[in-house]
Scaffold this motif. Structure first.
Motif, short mmCIF file in Angstrom:
data_model
loop_
_atom_site.label_atom_id
_atom_site.label_comp_id
_atom_site.label_asym_id
_atom_site.label_seq_id
_atom_site.Cartn_x
_atom_site.Cartn_y
_atom_site.Cartn_z
N MET A 38 39.64 39.42 17.50
CA MET A 38 39.00 40.62 17.43
C MET A 38 39.61 41.25 15.76
SD MET A 38 38.23 43.68 19.91
CE MET A 38 37.09 45.33 19.45
N SER A 39 38.58 41.61 15.04
CA SER A 39 39.03 42.34 13.89
C SER A 39 39.42 43.70 14.14
CB SER A 39 38.01 42.37 12.80
OG SER A 39 37.72 40.63 12.36
N THR A 40 40.43 44.00 13.26
CA THR A 40 40.97 45.65 13.15
C THR A 40 40.06 46.07 12.10
OG1 THR A 40 42.91 45.16 14.15
CG2 THR A 40 42.81 47.10 12.70
N ARG A 41 39.63 47.39 12.08
CA ARG A 41 38.85 48.17 11.40
C ARG A 41 39.75 49.06 10.55
NH1 ARG A 41 33.40 47.73 12.40
NH2 ARG A 41 32.79 49.50 11.47
N TYR A 42 39.66 48.81 9.16
CA TYR A 42 40.46 49.41 8.08
C TYR A 42 39.64 50.13 7.07
CZ TYR A 42 44.52 46.45 9.20
OH TYR A 42 45.33 45.78 9.98
N GLY A 43 40.19 51.29 6.79
CA GLY A 43 39.95 52.14 5.66
C GLY A 43 40.84 52.14 4.59
N LEU A 44 40.32 52.30 3.35
CA LEU A 44 41.49 52.42 2.22
C LEU A 44 41.19 53.47 1.25
CD1 LEU A 44 42.74 49.34 0.13
CD2 LEU A 44 41.86 51.37 -1.07
N ILE A 45 42.20 54.22 0.95
CA ILE A 45 42.16 55.46 0.08
C ILE A 45 42.89 55.25 -1.19
CG2 ILE A 45 44.05 56.48 1.45
CD1 ILE A 45 42.31 59.17 0.89
N GLY A 46 42.31 55.07 -2.34
CA GLY A 46 42.95 54.89 -3.51
C GLY A 46 42.63 53.76 -3.83
N THR A 47 41.68 53.60 -4.80
CA THR A 47 41.20 52.14 -5.37
C THR A 47 41.56 52.09 -6.81
OG1 THR A 47 39.15 53.20 -5.84
CG2 THR A 47 39.34 52.31 -3.90
N GLY A 48 42.88 52.27 -7.05
CA GLY A 48 43.38 51.84 -8.20
C GLY A 48 43.61 50.57 -8.55
N PRO A 68 42.50 35.82 3.27
CA PRO A 68 43.25 35.05 4.20
C PRO A 68 43.26 35.67 5.61
CG PRO A 68 44.71 35.94 2.46
CD PRO A 68 43.35 36.01 2.03
N HIS A 69 43.09 36.98 5.51
CA HIS A 69 43.19 37.78 6.85
C HIS A 69 41.88 38.29 7.30
CE1 HIS A 69 47.32 37.09 6.50
NE2 HIS A 69 47.43 37.94 5.09
N ALA A 70 40.80 37.86 6.62
CA ALA A 70 39.43 38.17 6.85
C ALA A 70 38.94 37.91 8.57
CB ALA A 70 38.34 37.72 6.06
N ASP A 71 39.64 36.98 9.14
CA ASP A 71 39.39 36.94 10.54
C ASP A 71 39.93 37.74 11.44
OD1 ASP A 71 41.81 35.74 9.79
OD2 ASP A 71 41.95 34.54 11.42
N VAL A 72 40.90 38.78 11.05
CA VAL A 72 41.75 39.67 11.84
C VAL A 72 41.54 41.25 11.24
CG1 VAL A 72 43.20 38.10 12.75
CG2 VAL A 72 43.93 39.26 10.81
N ALA A 73 40.89 41.14 10.07
CA ALA A 73 40.74 42.60 9.41
C ALA A 73 39.50 42.73 8.91
CB ALA A 73 41.80 42.67 8.29
N GLU A 74 38.83 43.79 9.07
CA GLU A 74 37.55 44.30 8.28
C GLU A 74 37.77 45.44 7.45
OE1 GLU A 74 33.09 44.79 9.45
OE2 GLU A 74 34.32 44.78 10.85
N LEU A 75 37.40 45.53 6.12
CA LEU A 75 37.23 46.85 5.53
C LEU A 75 36.07 47.46 5.53
CD1 LEU A 75 38.92 48.74 3.55
CD2 LEU A 75 38.58 47.11 1.68
N VAL A 76 36.13 48.78 6.14
CA VAL A 76 34.77 49.32 6.47
C VAL A 76 34.38 50.45 5.45
CG1 VAL A 76 34.68 48.20 8.70
CG2 VAL A 76 35.61 50.52 8.33
N ALA A 119 50.95 39.08 5.64
CA ALA A 119 50.56 38.21 6.77
C ALA A 119 51.27 39.33 8.14
CB ALA A 119 51.17 36.89 6.90
N GLU A 120 52.36 39.74 7.70
CA GLU A 120 53.05 40.39 8.99
C GLU A 120 52.26 41.86 9.09
OE1 GLU A 120 57.16 41.32 11.03
OE2 GLU A 120 57.25 40.92 8.90
N VAL A 121 51.95 42.29 8.17
CA VAL A 121 51.09 43.70 8.15
C VAL A 121 49.81 43.53 8.98
CG1 VAL A 121 49.58 45.36 6.84
CG2 VAL A 121 51.91 44.64 5.90
N PHE A 122 49.02 42.29 8.39
CA PHE A 122 47.92 42.06 9.13
C PHE A 122 47.49 41.22 10.53
CE2 PHE A 122 46.59 43.19 4.64
CZ PHE A 122 46.01 44.38 4.91
N ARG A 123 48.81 40.64 10.79
CA ARG A 123 48.58 39.73 11.78
C ARG A 123 50.03 39.89 12.82
NH1 ARG A 123 45.30 35.64 11.19
NH2 ARG A 123 44.29 34.96 9.15
#
Length: 452
Positions: free
Chosen positions: A1-11, A24-32, A398-402
């Motif tokens: 199951m994917s974790t839903r992420y937001g990102l602030i600061g697009t520099g 590589p981590h698209a199977d466990v993370a989704e940027l929404v 890998a450690e952050v996302f998995r």
């Protein structure tokens, strides 16, 4: 199951995380969702990444609403350093955990805000110290942890940034210390984290000195140098300290083409007024383990790398890293349509591998040497990794996302870092800044006012 992420600061820095989530981590993370004050930069990422084509891209003022609407579980904070605390606290209070680019924040007041929010919400804050994962730094940690030099009693740590990498901090928003806490906090938080992590100890007292000795208008005038162009992007001759944004398509599209939205210039003159960030820094730090660290940072060296020596009760270990032997960027002529990068130097040689054979006496490379008392010196093998920071970025991501729940087990080196580690790292720089101002040694616990 994917974790839903937001990102602030697009520099520029955000691309590492976006590449990881959409790759590589698209199977466990989704940027929404994306958040930034500059709509042009957000749109650039939406146009260049198919997975981001339809995601909301809004200003930070909508953070709480979008976290709720999109069911965001973790926020990635890569905004300007002085906004880290605000964005961390707002995300935590909105029900999202946080992954934050170093530094955690820039001053004691903001550090206390983060501590209070973590304790109040019970949510987690991960700080991305990718240098821990670099094989050479991990190897040094292993030597010390294994007791091969006995009890560490002193450390000498010198880091030199060359006139390509070091200068870049003085073109950007980092040149104003109010935005970043200066290099003591923004850059040296990496180094202070390594020092604390290598010996597994807490800083207690900091005495520091520093100043603007090379960059900025005053230092340039004292050397009798004339004022160069207002910015690096211009036609005609270019000096070695200038960055022409047109020479890099990505920088041009992310920054030059987006100035209309916020007026931010990524290519400011490093010798222009407004530089308040010190380019030479030294510190003496006493740790609760009894070890004393002697630290130095220079941001205008002719070569780039670092040297560490740790003395213990049973011997000494030394790490020397030469990431670039020289900056040989040439002054050049360019026209409006000239997009060539010939003569430009890679800004950060630790993040982007440099083909540096080494001209002259200095040679690029890394060497870890252990010498125990009454024994000859031996070189310790360093496992070579692929990619940025010796493969460290990939390991960290890998450690952050998995996490460590995917068959890797526990990490005996303890490389994952939370807000406690982030606080420990910035506390040395923050107290160092206070010491520079007062001329006195600073008690870390008393000045930071945290954890008492």
């Amino acid at each position: 199951m994917s974790t839903r992420y937001g990102l602030i600061g697009t520099g520029h820095r955000s691309q590492m995380y976006i590449d990881a989530i959409t790759g590589p981590h698209a199977d466990v993370a989704e940027l929404v969702a994306l958040f930034d004050v500059n709509p042009g930069r957000m749109q650039w990422y939406r146009e260049h990444y198919e997975a981001l084509e339809g995601v909301p891209a809004v200003g930070p003022e909508h953070l709480e609403d979008v976290i709720a609407e999109q069911g965001i579980e973790r926020m990635i904070v890569t905004s300007m350093d002085r906004f880290h605390a605000e964005h961390i606290v707002r995300s935590l209070e909105s029900g999202a955990d946080v992954v934050v680019e170093k530094p955690l924040t820039i001053d004691a007041e903001k550090a206390r805000m983060i501590e209070e929010a973590v304790r109040r919400t019970g949510r987690s804050v991960t700080v991305t110290f990718n240098y821990r994962y670099s094989p050479r730094n991990s190897a040094l940690r292993e030597v010390i942890a294994d007791g091969r030099i006995g009890t560490p009693v002193s450390m000498v740590f010198e880091w030199v940034l060359d006139t390509a990498h070091g200068a870049d901090y003085f073109r950007r928003w980092h040149r104003d210390k109010a935005n970043s806490g200066g290099l003591f906090v923004h850059k040296a938080s990496h180094h202070f984290d390594l020092a604390s992590w290598w010996i597994d100890a807490q800083p207690r007292t900091v005495y520091a000195r520093g100043g603007v000795r090379f960059y900025g208008d005053r230092a340039a005038q004292e050397r009798g140098e004339s004022a160069p162009a207002e910015r690096g992007t211009h036609d005609g001759p270019h000096g070695p300290f200038e960055l022409d944004l047109r020479s890099d398509p990505r920088l041009k599209e992310l920054y030059l083409d987006q100035e209309q939205h916020d007026g931010y210039r990524r290519d400011q003159d490093v010798f222009a007024p407004g530089v308040t960030t010190e380019d030479n820094l030294t510190a003496i730090v006493d740790f609760d383990s009894g070890l004393t660290l002697t630290y130095a940072l220079n941001a205008h060296s002719p070569w780039e790398g670092y040297r560490v020596a740790v003395n213990g009760t049973e011997g000494r270990v030394e790490l020397e890293v030469v990431e670039r032997t020289a900056v040989l960027t040439n002054t050049r002529e360019r026209g409006e349509s000239d997009g060539a990068t010939e003569g430009d130097a890679v800004v950060d040689p630790s993040a982007v591998r440099v083909d540096d054979e080494g001209e002259g006496a200095r040679r690029a490379g890394e060497r870890l040497v252990l010498q125990r008392h009454f024994e000859t010196a031996q070189e310790i093998e360093i496992a070579q990794g692929e990619g940025a920071h010796g493969g460290g970025d990939a390991l960290m991501l890998a450690e952050v996302f998995r996490g460590r729940a995917h068959g890797e087990g526990t990490d005996p080196l303890g490389r994952a870092a939370d807000w406690h580690d982030g606080l420990r790292a910035i506390s040395i720089g923050i107290c160092g800044n206070a010491s520079i101002e007062t001329g006195q040694a600073v008690d870390v616990e008393e000045f930071m006012g945290i954890g008492r």
